[in-house]
Design a protein around this motif. Sequence first.
Motif, PDB file in Angstrom:
ATOM      1  N   ASP A 165       9.548  -9.147  42.191  1.00 43.03           N
ATOM      2  CA  ASP A 165       8.571 -10.231  42.293  1.00 43.03           C
ATOM      3  C   ASP A 165       7.247  -9.849  41.629  1.00 43.03           C
ATOM      4  O   ASP A 165       7.131  -8.810  40.971  1.00 43.03           O
ATOM      5  CB  ASP A 165       8.378 -10.649  43.753  1.00 43.03           C
ATOM      6  CG  ASP A 165       7.712  -9.571  44.611  1.00 43.03           C
ATOM      7  OD1 ASP A 165       7.191  -8.573  44.056  1.00 43.03           O
ATOM      8  OD2 ASP A 165       7.700  -9.726  45.844  1.00 43.03           O
ATOM      9  N   GLN A 166       6.235 -10.683  41.818  1.00 42.05           N
ATOM     10  CA  GLN A 166       4.942 -10.482  41.165  1.00 42.05           C
ATOM     11  C   GLN A 166       4.224  -9.224  41.639  1.00 42.05           C
ATOM     12  O   GLN A 166       3.299  -8.744  40.979  1.00 42.05           O
ATOM     13  CB  GLN A 166       4.039 -11.697  41.394  1.00 42.05           C
ATOM     14  CG  GLN A 166       3.589 -11.907  42.832  1.00 42.05           C
ATOM     15  CD  GLN A 166       4.603 -12.687  43.657  1.00 42.05           C
ATOM     16  OE1 GLN A 166       5.699 -12.996  43.192  1.00 42.05           O
ATOM     17  NE2 GLN A 166       4.225 -13.036  44.870  1.00 42.05           N
ATOM     18  N   ASP A 167       4.641  -8.676  42.767  1.00 47.21           N
ATOM     19  CA  ASP A 167       4.044  -7.447  43.283  1.00 47.21           C
ATOM     20  C   ASP A 167       4.916  -6.228  43.012  1.00 47.21           C
ATOM     21  O   ASP A 167       4.719  -5.167  43.617  1.00 47.21           O
ATOM     22  CB  ASP A 167       3.794  -7.580  44.793  1.00 47.21           C
ATOM     23  CG  ASP A 167       2.793  -8.688  45.106  1.00 47.21           C
ATOM     24  OD1 ASP A 167       1.776  -8.772  44.392  1.00 47.21           O
ATOM     25  OD2 ASP A 167       3.033  -9.466  46.049  1.00 47.21           O
ATOM     26  N   ALA A 168       5.890  -6.383  42.116  1.00 56.38           N
ATOM     27  CA  ALA A 168       6.807  -5.303  41.731  1.00 56.38           C
ATOM     28  C   ALA A 168       7.715  -4.873  42.876  1.00 56.38           C
ATOM     29  O   ALA A 168       8.248  -3.773  42.866  1.00 56.38           O
ATOM     30  CB  ALA A 168       6.037  -4.097  41.184  1.00 56.38           C
ATOM     31  N   LYS A 169       7.910  -5.761  43.850  1.00 58.16           N
ATOM     32  CA  LYS A 169       8.813  -5.476  44.961  1.00 58.16           C
ATOM     33  C   LYS A 169      10.168  -6.136  44.704  1.00 58.16           C
ATOM     34  O   LYS A 169      10.239  -7.220  44.115  1.00 58.16           O
ATOM     35  CB  LYS A 169       8.225  -5.996  46.276  1.00 58.16           C
ATOM     36  CG  LYS A 169       6.942  -5.285  46.689  1.00 58.16           C
ATOM     37  CD  LYS A 169       6.397  -5.853  47.984  1.00 58.16           C
ATOM     38  CE  LYS A 169       5.114  -5.145  48.398  1.00 58.16           C
ATOM     39  NZ  LYS A 169       4.535  -5.722  49.644  1.00 58.16           N
ATOM     40  N   ILE A 202      13.607 -14.774  35.192  1.00 59.13           N
ATOM     41  CA  ILE A 202      13.248 -15.177  36.561  1.00 59.13           C
ATOM     42  C   ILE A 202      11.989 -14.434  37.005  1.00 59.13           C
ATOM     43  O   ILE A 202      11.077 -15.026  37.599  1.00 59.13           O
ATOM     44  CB  ILE A 202      14.413 -14.900  37.530  1.00 59.13           C
ATOM     45  CG1 ILE A 202      15.607 -15.801  37.187  1.00 59.13           C
ATOM     46  CG2 ILE A 202      13.972 -15.135  38.977  1.00 59.13           C
ATOM     47  CD1 ILE A 202      16.869 -15.455  37.953  1.00 59.13           C
ATOM     48  N   GLU A 203      11.917 -13.146  36.722  1.00 52.53           N
ATOM     49  CA  GLU A 203      10.722 -12.373  37.071  1.00 52.53           C
ATOM     50  C   GLU A 203       9.482 -12.965  36.405  1.00 52.53           C
ATOM     51  O   GLU A 203       8.422 -13.086  37.036  1.00 52.53           O
ATOM     52  CB  GLU A 203      10.896 -10.914  36.642  1.00 52.53           C
ATOM     53  CG  GLU A 203      11.909 -10.149  37.468  1.00 52.53           C
ATOM     54  CD  GLU A 203      12.083  -8.719  37.001  1.00 52.53           C
ATOM     55  OE1 GLU A 203      12.737  -7.941  37.715  1.00 52.53           O
ATOM     56  OE2 GLU A 203      11.573  -8.370  35.910  1.00 52.53           O
ATOM     57  N   ALA A 204       9.616 -13.340  35.129  1.00 48.73           N
ATOM     58  CA  ALA A 204       8.485 -13.911  34.401  1.00 48.73           C
ATOM     59  C   ALA A 204       8.039 -15.226  35.017  1.00 48.73           C
ATOM     60  O   ALA A 204       6.830 -15.483  35.159  1.00 48.73           O
ATOM     61  CB  ALA A 204       8.855 -14.109  32.934  1.00 48.73           C
ATOM     62  N   PHE A 207       6.195 -14.540  38.238  1.00 50.41           N
ATOM     63  CA  PHE A 207       4.886 -13.950  37.961  1.00 50.41           C
ATOM     64  C   PHE A 207       3.895 -15.023  37.506  1.00 50.41           C
ATOM     65  O   PHE A 207       2.766 -15.090  37.996  1.00 50.41           O
ATOM     66  CB  PHE A 207       5.034 -12.863  36.893  1.00 50.41           C
ATOM     67  CG  PHE A 207       3.792 -12.041  36.667  1.00 50.41           C
ATOM     68  CD1 PHE A 207       3.445 -11.043  37.569  1.00 50.41           C
ATOM     69  CD2 PHE A 207       2.991 -12.253  35.564  1.00 50.41           C
ATOM     70  CE1 PHE A 207       2.301 -10.274  37.375  1.00 50.41           C
ATOM     71  CE2 PHE A 207       1.849 -11.498  35.354  1.00 50.41           C
ATOM     72  CZ  PHE A 207       1.507 -10.501  36.260  1.00 50.41           C
ATOM     73  N   LYS A 208       4.329 -15.888  36.592  1.00 47.50           N
ATOM     74  CA  LYS A 208       3.434 -16.933  36.089  1.00 47.50           C
ATOM     75  C   LYS A 208       3.067 -17.920  37.191  1.00 47.50           C
ATOM     76  O   LYS A 208       1.935 -18.419  37.231  1.00 47.50           O
ATOM     77  CB  LYS A 208       4.083 -17.644  34.905  1.00 47.50           C
ATOM     78  CG  LYS A 208       4.135 -16.790  33.642  1.00 47.50           C
ATOM     79  CD  LYS A 208       4.649 -17.548  32.438  1.00 47.50           C
ATOM     80  CE  LYS A 208       6.119 -17.802  32.487  1.00 47.50           C
ATOM     81  NZ  LYS A 208       6.627 -18.412  31.227  1.00 47.50           N
ATOM     82  N   ALA A 209       3.995 -18.195  38.089  1.00 42.71           N
ATOM     83  CA  ALA A 209       3.692 -19.096  39.205  1.00 42.71           C
ATOM     84  C   ALA A 209       2.687 -18.468  40.165  1.00 42.71           C
ATOM     85  O   ALA A 209       1.805 -19.147  40.698  1.00 42.71           O
ATOM     86  CB  ALA A 209       4.980 -19.452  39.941  1.00 42.71           C
ATOM     87  N   ALA A 210       2.800 -17.154  40.392  1.00 41.78           N
ATOM     88  CA  ALA A 210       1.903 -16.457  41.316  1.00 41.78           C
ATOM     89  C   ALA A 210       0.491 -16.324  40.742  1.00 41.78           C
ATOM     90  O   ALA A 210      -0.486 -16.283  41.486  1.00 41.78           O
ATOM     91  CB  ALA A 210       2.464 -15.079  41.646  1.00 41.78           C
ATOM     92  N   PHE A 211       0.386 -16.261  39.419  1.00 44.16           N
ATOM     93  CA  PHE A 211      -0.920 -16.108  38.764  1.00 44.16           C
ATOM     94  C   PHE A 211      -1.157 -17.293  37.820  1.00 44.16           C
ATOM     95  O   PHE A 211      -1.443 -17.120  36.639  1.00 44.16           O
ATOM     96  CB  PHE A 211      -0.977 -14.784  38.002  1.00 44.16           C
ATOM     97  CG  PHE A 211      -0.886 -13.567  38.874  1.00 44.16           C
ATOM     98  CD1 PHE A 211      -1.999 -13.112  39.570  1.00 44.16           C
ATOM     99  CD2 PHE A 211       0.321 -12.883  39.015  1.00 44.16           C
ATOM    100  CE1 PHE A 211      -1.914 -11.989  40.384  1.00 44.16           C
ATOM    101  CE2 PHE A 211       0.406 -11.758  39.823  1.00 44.16           C
ATOM    102  CZ  PHE A 211      -0.718 -11.305  40.526  1.00 44.16           C
ATOM    103  N   SER A 212      -1.038 -18.476  38.372  1.00 45.87           N
ATOM    104  CA  SER A 212      -1.087 -19.696  37.548  1.00 45.87           C
ATOM    105  C   SER A 212      -2.457 -19.932  36.903  1.00 45.87           C
ATOM    106  O   SER A 212      -2.544 -20.637  35.896  1.00 45.87           O
ATOM    107  CB  SER A 212      -0.706 -20.906  38.403  1.00 45.87           C
ATOM    108  OG  SER A 212      -1.597 -21.035  39.508  1.00 45.87           O
ATOM    109  N   LEU A 229       4.596  -8.146  31.900  1.00 49.23           N
ATOM    110  CA  LEU A 229       3.513  -9.120  31.841  1.00 49.23           C
ATOM    111  C   LEU A 229       2.318  -8.656  32.661  1.00 49.23           C
ATOM    112  O   LEU A 229       2.487  -8.030  33.716  1.00 49.23           O
ATOM    113  CB  LEU A 229       3.991 -10.476  32.373  1.00 49.23           C
ATOM    114  CG  LEU A 229       5.174 -11.128  31.654  1.00 49.23           C
ATOM    115  CD1 LEU A 229       5.556 -12.417  32.366  1.00 49.23           C
ATOM    116  CD2 LEU A 229       4.861 -11.390  30.191  1.00 49.23           C
ATOM    117  N   LEU A 230       1.126  -8.970  32.156  1.00 49.04           N
ATOM    118  CA  LEU A 230      -0.115  -8.731  32.881  1.00 49.04           C
ATOM    119  C   LEU A 230      -0.783 -10.069  33.146  1.00 49.04           C
ATOM    120  O   LEU A 230      -0.690 -10.991  32.327  1.00 49.04           O
ATOM    121  CB  LEU A 230      -1.072  -7.854  32.071  1.00 49.04           C
ATOM    122  CG  LEU A 230      -0.611  -6.451  31.683  1.00 49.04           C
ATOM    123  CD1 LEU A 230      -1.675  -5.785  30.811  1.00 49.04           C
ATOM    124  CD2 LEU A 230      -0.329  -5.610  32.913  1.00 49.04           C
TER     125      LEU A 230
END
Length: 321
Positions: A165-169, A202-204, A207-212, A229-230
Amino acid sequence: MNKRELVQHAAQVEAAIASGHAAKSAVVASWCRSSRFHQLDPAGNRPPLRLTDAELARAREAAAPLLQAARPVMDRLYQAVGATGCCVLLAAEHGVPVDRRGAAADDATFASWGLWTGAIWSEEYEGTNGIGTCLVEKRPLTIDRDQHFFTRNTLLSCTASPIYDQDAKLAGVLDISSCRADRTEGFADLITLAVSEAARRIEAEMFKAAFSKARIVLVPAPDGQGGGLLAVDADDLVIGATRAARVALGLASDRAFQPMPAADLLCGPGAGLEQLGDVERGVLQRALLRAQGNVSAAAKALGVSRATLHRKLKRFGLNTH
């Protein structure tokens, strides 16, 4: 598979465990975990365990961000592999499929094998298998036919890739499974590539949804196999990084991400020695570009007078033409 073949497989598993080859073989290591740690019998013939409808509903609710990001990716993946007799499974972090794609004609067969939403595919309950072993080893892998621990699963071929996920978990696993006997090595390689690429998509999306509200920056991977991605905020601080980006940049992937200047992270330590003048110069340049060189419009956007802006432009030697 007849009774004789089932007995032979169970004996093969027991012999491999006794041989002490767990250090040399990931499959044998998983067989050891299944037998010694989880106390499973390779000859066991109980049907796959399943969650109740209420339990599955709660699991799907908990995995809502994963499900939302995965739906379009699973649709495209199934379009690519569905005609080959495969089904696509999305399992949450505990090894329970919460979504799937498959041909209606194959539904009864796949449901009987447990390749269905709500089935429990963790190593704890199913021994060595694509989803459960992928969750343990946290890497893409294939468990092909007699590499499964239970003899009743040895007609299956399962290729799985972890999803972070967006937190690398670890958030779950994407899996393609089939029970075809004519699976070739070349086909298996294509399936492995397709699953891994779909998992990264899916990861991307997660991530984009979490940091919209942030800018998303691609970090090339050292091996050239796709980057991470950053997420960069309005102050040019990196506020998030995918697991792939953390690996590529040498950042800890098992700790909470601490925001840092994008220049420091991407350009090296020397980039952090910027002066306030450098920052102001950059602000002026961006304002002029946005105003297409119109000083009056740039001054209005910056909240200063036209004369003040002209003085600043002269001080920094910036040309408005």
